[in-house]
Scaffold this active site. Structure first.
Site, PDB file in Angstrom:
ATOM      1  N   GLU A  50      31.979 -12.214   7.159  1.00 38.31           N
ATOM      2  CA  GLU A  50      33.212 -11.462   7.450  1.00 38.31           C
ATOM      3  C   GLU A  50      33.035 -10.283   8.402  1.00 38.31           C
ATOM      4  OE1 GLU A  50      34.813 -10.510   3.565  1.00 38.31           O
ATOM      5  OE2 GLU A  50      35.202 -12.607   3.114  1.00 38.31           O
TER       6      GLU A  50
ATOM      7  N   GLU B 295      34.351 -21.998   0.877  1.00 36.94           N
ATOM      8  CA  GLU B 295      35.013 -21.316  -0.252  1.00 36.94           C
ATOM      9  C   GLU B 295      36.422 -21.853  -0.451  1.00 36.94           C
ATOM     10  OE1 GLU B 295      34.739 -17.037   0.164  1.00 36.94           O
ATOM     11  OE2 GLU B 295      32.665 -17.145   0.846  1.00 36.94           O
TER      12      GLU B 295
END
Ligand code: XIL
Length: 672
Positions: A339, A444
């Site tokens: 991220e 995910e």
């Protein structure tokens, strides 16, 4: 439960409490012995409707709680609310803090597993109070539920109020037993079914491995052939805070690490021959702030670039090699950087960027390549990765890493909703693979269930479309090598309220599971017994709030209230207190699928602009924009074509700068 019934139960409960000599919780809305529909922490007394969470000290001063000596991000104050299981609750705290932001997190035990669900987060400052507030559903089978205040930074937090209250009618499950678990070995294996295409993985907390109940392990082992520890290999669990903080000179360049949290899951994967994805080495979140300071002291200066690069190199080296030495061959891929791209363009502002500089991503991959065991694949991992603009930023960031030969894979987190077009999604996978010359892991995956008449069924139908697109892409040469579902059951998901996974809390397969299987078999997801035929009713939608109700819902953390001062009648809808401009008023328009809708409304706000937008995951096409700002009522109207076959679509109203807005006379009708 109806209000009258609540009162009877309340009176009975009150009697019971008195008989047991228990202290009653604070009164609810009216009367001293009302059932506790609100639990409000009382900071005049120790542990009165609150408790300390994690490692910290709590000082009570003038009815406020000051949380000091915070050793970890979850160190804070919790309001226990176990008796609210099976209800949607609102949690609201007033806090001030030197930490940039503070979070409210719900945690509970679910059949012996621990889950963490984010309720709300908000920016904070030391000199003014901020309200952090959000709604969350506590699963019916959750035990020991509590909501706590935390912050990734370890600076003090002052809390002046903190309460948890029931939203809507109270569903009283106190004293009722939890549901029996289904036999997990009865369900056909996803990983076996998909063996020709890719690994089928799952994220799991280590509590599944230490759980007395072996049914979760059985489900994991029969269904999945790759495991990602959900939190246990993140820096906050691997950095050894007590050693680093006790002897900062000794660990200054080479931080002390330990694997207490991760060992049970590493042991399990080693013993059962299940390959593991290592998640994650360098991340802005779930990494304690002291890591970025000279002498690990948050009251001193930030570390220099040189020092931080040494810490980064030593951390990456020691973590990767400890795992390889103690669990040879178990970890086959590492998320080296997680991220690093910002939501609003460019790179995310964070400690890593501030202390090291923009090249921190390149350096991390360089160190991972230099020290990582050979054959272990190096991944970049991010969310909203399929959105065109963020994809552009990620590619820009990773091109030099790829050119240096230091990256093997792109991790597409894929926290998505059923509004996302599967074709756009797999095209994004292809673009990453082609542009960077890397393989793809979907790392995910979870899919927010639509807010439709048949949410579980519609989610199943979407899963079939999604997995059909993924399989087609794989057949066409897109190198998708692993698909990981972010959690075992809905109740264990970090977004449990959105029911985003493949198994129900009791371990039985959902239509979503069936959809994934149907993508291979070509079968159709079975309609449930209580299936409701979607209305082909094109009756125009109209609301003027004169019945004092609203029929849409809040988007994210918007707070909606019917208030006086309507455009023509007495009432209109007020939208306030969101945390972002897109926290607005949302209306489901799925019934108009296949038609062009005409939307009209009147709106009033101090914001310069208010908008009506369609809510498609990955893009938000504007339907109409109106110039407000004058504070007077302004009319807006626009058309929007809804694709045939859409199973879930909402439109929403928002103000451009988060000012409250007032809306009235909303009309939506099909015009073709
Ligand atoms: C989440 C976990 O699921 C939660 O238990 C935890 O409280 C917060 O983090 N992106 C990631 C994951 O890379 O590590 C996050 O996992 C979800 C978003």
């Amino acid at each position: 439960m109806k209000k009258g019934l609540i009162k009877i139960v309340a009176a009975a409960m009150a009697g019971l409490f008195l008989l047991c000599g228990c202290e009653l919780r604070p009164k609810g809305t009216d009367g001293p012995y009302e059932f506790p529909l609100t639990i409000k922490a009382d900071f005049n007394e120790k542990d009165k409707f609150w408790q300390t969470n994690g490692s910290c000290k709590v000082k009570l001063e003038n009815g406020k709680a000051v949380i000091t000596n915070r050793k970890e991000s979850n160190a804070g104050i919790a309001v226990p609310c176990a008796e609210y299981r099976g209800n949607t609750v609102n949690a609201t705290a007033m806090v001030s803090s030197e930490n940039d932001s503070v979070r409210l997190t719900l945690t509970y035990d679910i059949y012996g597993n621990v889950s963490y669900v984010t309720v709300a987060s908000g920016d904070t400052t030391a000199d003014a109070e901020s309200q952090i507030s959000g709604n969350i559903e506590i699963p019916a089978n959750a035990q020991n539920a509590k909501i706590y205040i935390e912050a990734s930074d370890v600076r003090d937090i002052t809390v002046s109020s903190f309460e948890v209250s029931i939203v809507g009618d109270f569903n009283d499950l106190t004293g009722t037993p939890v549901e029996e678990l289904a036999d997990p070995t009865k369900t056909a294996s996803l990983s076996a079914a998909y063996a020709d295409y890719f690994k089928f993985g799952v994220a799991s907390p280590a509590s599944v491995m230490t759980n007395k109940n072996d049914k979760f392990r059985k489900l994991l082992k029969t269904q999945f052939n790759s495991v990602t520890p959900e939190n246990e290999l993140k820096p906050e669990n691997v950095l050894d805070a007590s050693k680093c903080l006790a002897d900062p000179a000794k660990y200054n360049e080479s931080p002390a690490i330990h694997f207490d949290a991760a060992k049970p899951i590493l042991d399990y994967c080693k013993k059962n021959n299940i390959p593991m994805r290592g998640h994650t080495l360098v991340w802005y979140s779930q990494t304690p702030s002291w890591f970025f300071y000279e002498n690990y002291d948050v009251n001193g200066n930030l570390a220099s670039r040189e020092l931080m690069l040494k810490r980064m190199e030593n951390y990456i080296d020691s973590v990767m090699n400890w795992c390889e030495k103690n669990y040879p061959g178990v970890i086959y891929a590492w998320d080296v950087v997680n991220e690093a791209a910002a939501d609003d363009g460019g790179m995310r502002d964070c400690y890593w960027k501030q202390v090291v500089g923009d090249d921190y991503v390149e350096r991390a991959f360089e160190f991972a390549r230099k020290h990582g065991p050979s054959g272990v694949q190096l991944f970049y991992n991010d969310y909203n990765e399929y959105q065109t603009s963020k994809m552009g930023d990620i590619l820009t960031m990773l091109r030099p890493v790829a050119a240096a030969g230091n990256i093997d894979g792109m991790g597409m987190q894929s926290h998505i909703s059923s509004g996302l077009d599967p074709n756009n999604y797999v095209n994004a996978a292809k673009t990453y693979a082609d542009e960077l010359g890397v393989v793809i892991h979907i790392t995910e995956l979870d899919v927010t269930a639509p807010k439709s008449l048949n949410p579980m069924y519609d989610q199943g139908v979407y899963m079939k479309k999604l997995f059909s697109a993924i399989v087609e892409a794989k057949k066409a040469g897109v190198p998708i090598e692993c698909v990981t579902i972010w959690g075992l059951t809905d109740d264990m998901s970090w977004k449990s309220s959105t029911k985003p996974l493949l198994f129900y809390g009791n371990l039985s397969p959902k239509p979503a599971y069936e959809g994934v299987m149907c993508a291979l078999t070509g079968g159709e997801v079975a309609k449930p017994a209580d299936y409701q035929e979607p209305s082909s009713d094109l009756t125009p939608y109209y609301e003027d709030f004169e019945d004092k109700k609203f029929h849409g819902g809040p988007r994210y953390s918007a707070v909606l209230k019917v208030v006086e001062g309507g455009y023509e009648g007495n009432y209109c809808l007020e939208n306030s207190e969101g945390y972002a401009e897109y926290d607005g008023y949302s209306i489901d328009v799925t019934q108009f699928a296949g038609h062009t809708i005409h939307v009209s409304f009147v709106i009033k706000s101090k914001a310069d602009v208010c908008k009506c937008t369609a809510d498609i995951d990955g893009s938000w096409p504007n339907i109409v924009e109106v110039q407000t700002g004058s504070g007077e009522w302004v009319t807006g109207e626009g058309d929007y074509k809804i694709e045939e076959g859409t199973t879930s679509l909402s439109i929403y109203f928002e103000s451009s700068d988060m000012s409250p807005f007032y809306i009235d006379n909303i009309k939506i009708e099909a015009v073709d």
